[in-house]
Design a protein around this motif. Structure first.
Motif, PDB file in Angstrom:
ATOM      1  N   ASP A  95      45.866  36.433  22.824  1.00 23.14           N
ATOM      2  CA  ASP A  95      44.743  37.225  22.311  1.00 23.14           C
ATOM      3  C   ASP A  95      44.674  37.169  20.791  1.00 23.14           C
ATOM      4  O   ASP A  95      43.589  37.060  20.210  1.00 23.14           O
ATOM      5  CB  ASP A  95      44.843  38.679  22.776  1.00 23.14           C
ATOM      6  CG  ASP A  95      44.443  38.872  24.220  1.00 23.14           C
ATOM      7  OD1 ASP A  95      43.921  37.917  24.843  1.00 23.14           O
ATOM      8  OD2 ASP A  95      44.647  39.990  24.745  1.00 23.14           O
ATOM      9  N   GLY A  98      43.428  33.835  19.721  1.00 22.77           N
ATOM     10  CA  GLY A  98      41.998  33.798  19.989  1.00 22.77           C
ATOM     11  C   GLY A  98      41.191  34.542  18.946  1.00 22.77           C
ATOM     12  O   GLY A  98      40.103  34.108  18.557  1.00 22.77           O
ATOM     13  N   LYS A 101      40.403  32.584  16.020  1.00 26.18           N
ATOM     14  CA  LYS A 101      39.405  31.551  16.319  1.00 26.18           C
ATOM     15  C   LYS A 101      38.037  32.163  16.628  1.00 26.18           C
ATOM     16  O   LYS A 101      37.130  31.469  17.048  1.00 26.18           O
ATOM     17  CB  LYS A 101      39.872  30.711  17.508  1.00 26.18           C
ATOM     18  CG  LYS A 101      41.122  29.912  17.222  1.00 26.18           C
ATOM     19  CD  LYS A 101      41.584  29.164  18.448  1.00 26.18           C
ATOM     20  CE  LYS A 101      42.881  28.423  18.157  1.00 26.18           C
ATOM     21  NZ  LYS A 101      43.415  27.766  19.362  1.00 26.18           N
ATOM     22  N   LYS A 103      37.423  34.501  18.968  1.00 27.53           N
ATOM     23  CA  LYS A 103      37.267  34.837  20.381  1.00 27.53           C
ATOM     24  C   LYS A 103      37.755  36.267  20.620  1.00 27.53           C
ATOM     25  O   LYS A 103      38.835  36.647  20.168  1.00 27.53           O
ATOM     26  CB  LYS A 103      38.074  33.858  21.236  1.00 27.53           C
ATOM     27  CG  LYS A 103      37.942  34.091  22.709  1.00 27.53           C
ATOM     28  CD  LYS A 103      38.789  33.093  23.500  1.00 27.53           C
ATOM     29  CE  LYS A 103      38.766  33.476  24.958  1.00 27.53           C
ATOM     30  NZ  LYS A 103      39.786  32.787  25.726  1.00 27.53           N
ATOM     31  N   THR A 106      40.380  39.633  26.044  1.00 22.27           N
ATOM     32  CA  THR A 106      39.886  40.136  27.327  1.00 22.27           C
ATOM     33  C   THR A 106      40.499  41.509  27.588  1.00 22.27           C
ATOM     34  O   THR A 106      41.608  41.799  27.133  1.00 22.27           O
ATOM     35  CB  THR A 106      40.263  39.182  28.475  1.00 22.27           C
ATOM     36  OG1 THR A 106      41.682  39.048  28.505  1.00 22.27           O
ATOM     37  CG2 THR A 106      39.628  37.825  28.280  1.00 22.27           C
ATOM     38  N   ASP A 174      31.087  42.267  24.613  1.00 22.35           N
ATOM     39  CA  ASP A 174      31.452  41.143  25.473  1.00 22.35           C
ATOM     40  C   ASP A 174      30.799  41.289  26.841  1.00 22.35           C
ATOM     41  O   ASP A 174      30.316  40.314  27.418  1.00 22.35           O
ATOM     42  CB  ASP A 174      32.972  41.077  25.610  1.00 22.35           C
ATOM     43  CG  ASP A 174      33.441  39.785  26.253  1.00 22.35           C
ATOM     44  OD1 ASP A 174      32.883  38.716  25.912  1.00 22.35           O
ATOM     45  OD2 ASP A 174      34.368  39.838  27.084  1.00 22.35           O
ATOM     46  N   ASN A 178      27.861  38.709  28.510  1.00 25.38           N
ATOM     47  CA  ASN A 178      28.037  38.016  29.787  1.00 25.38           C
ATOM     48  C   ASN A 178      26.979  38.479  30.744  1.00 25.38           C
ATOM     49  O   ASN A 178      26.607  37.927  31.667  1.00 25.38           O
ATOM     50  CB  ASN A 178      29.421  38.273  30.375  1.00 25.38           C
ATOM     51  CG  ASN A 178      30.495  37.592  29.533  1.00 25.38           C
ATOM     52  OD1 ASN A 178      30.228  36.608  28.871  1.00 25.38           O
ATOM     53  ND2 ASN A 178      31.693  38.132  29.566  1.00 25.38           N
TER      54      ASN A 178
END
Length: 178
Positions: A95, A98, A101, A103, A106, A174, A178
Motif C-alpha cells: 500500500d 502504491g 505511485k 495509487k 485498498t 475510490d 469504480n
C-alpha cells in the motif's frame, strides 16, 4: 463458562455497528467540550456540567471502546487490524509503495487502512484507560501524571480521527470512481 463468554462475544459483535456510531458521537462530544473543563488533580465538589458530563460520559466511552476493541478482535479479526503482532507487513508495504505511485490503498485486508484503524482503536482505549486512572487517582499527586498521559493520548486520538476521516474520504472517492 466458555459458552457464556462465546454468547457475550457474539452479542458484542452484533452490536459493533452501533458501538462505532456511539463512539463517534461520544468522542465528538468529549473532544469538543474538553476545552471548557476545569479539572486538575480532582473533580471539584462544585464541578460544572461540562466537567461532570466529560468524566461520566468518558467512563462510559471507555467501556464501549473496550467492547469495540474486543468485538473487532474476536474470531481471528485481530489479524486484520494488528497484523504486526505476527510480523505481517506485506500488504502495508504494498500500500505504501502504491501511494508513492499515486495509487490509493485498498480497504480491508491487512493494509494501511486496517493498520491505522487498529492503532486508532488502541489509542481510544488508551485515552479512556488513562482518563479512568486519572479519575481513580484523583486527589493524589499521581492524578496529574495520569492527566498528562490522558491529554497526550487524546491529542494523538484527534490526529487519528483526522487521518481516519481522510482515509474514509479516499475510500469513498475510490468507490465512486469504480
Amino acid at each position: 463458562m466458555v459458552s457464556i463468554f462465546a454468547r457475550v462475544c457474539h452479542i458484542i459483535t452484533r452490536l459493533s455497528a452501533y458501538q462505532h456510531l456511539l463512539l463517534i458521537l461520544l468522542s465528538l462530544y468529549l473532544i469538543l467540550t474538553s476545552g471548557w473543563l476545569m479539572m486538575g488533580r480532582s473533580l471539584r465538589a462544585s464541578a460544572s456540567l461540562w466537567d461532570m458530563t466529560h468524566v461520566y460520559l468518558g467512563l462510559f466511552a471507555t467501556l464501549i471502546a473496550c467492547l469495540f476493541l474486543i468485538s473487532n478482535s474476536t474470531g481471528g479479526k485481530w489479524r486484520q487490524y494488528f497484523p504486526w503482532l505476527v510480523g505481517d507487513a506485506g500488504q502495508l508495504f504494498n500500500d505504501l509503495k502504491g501511494l508513492f505511485k499515486g495509487k490509493l490503498p485498498t480497504s480491508g485486508g491487512r493494509g494501511l487502512f486496517s493498520w491505522v484503524e487498529g492503532i486508532g482503536m488502541l489509542l481510544l482505549v488508551a485515552v479512556g484507560l488513562t482518563g479512568t486512572m486519572w479519575f481513580i487517582m484523583q486527589g493524589s499527586s499521581d492524578a496529574l501524571v495520569w492527566r498528562s498521559y490522558h491529554i497526550l493520548l487524546a491529542k494523538g486520538f484527534i490526529g487519528f480521527i483526522l487521518v481516519h476521516i481522510l482515509f474514509a474520504c479516499l475510500h469513498l472517492l475510490d468507490f465512486v470512481r469504480n
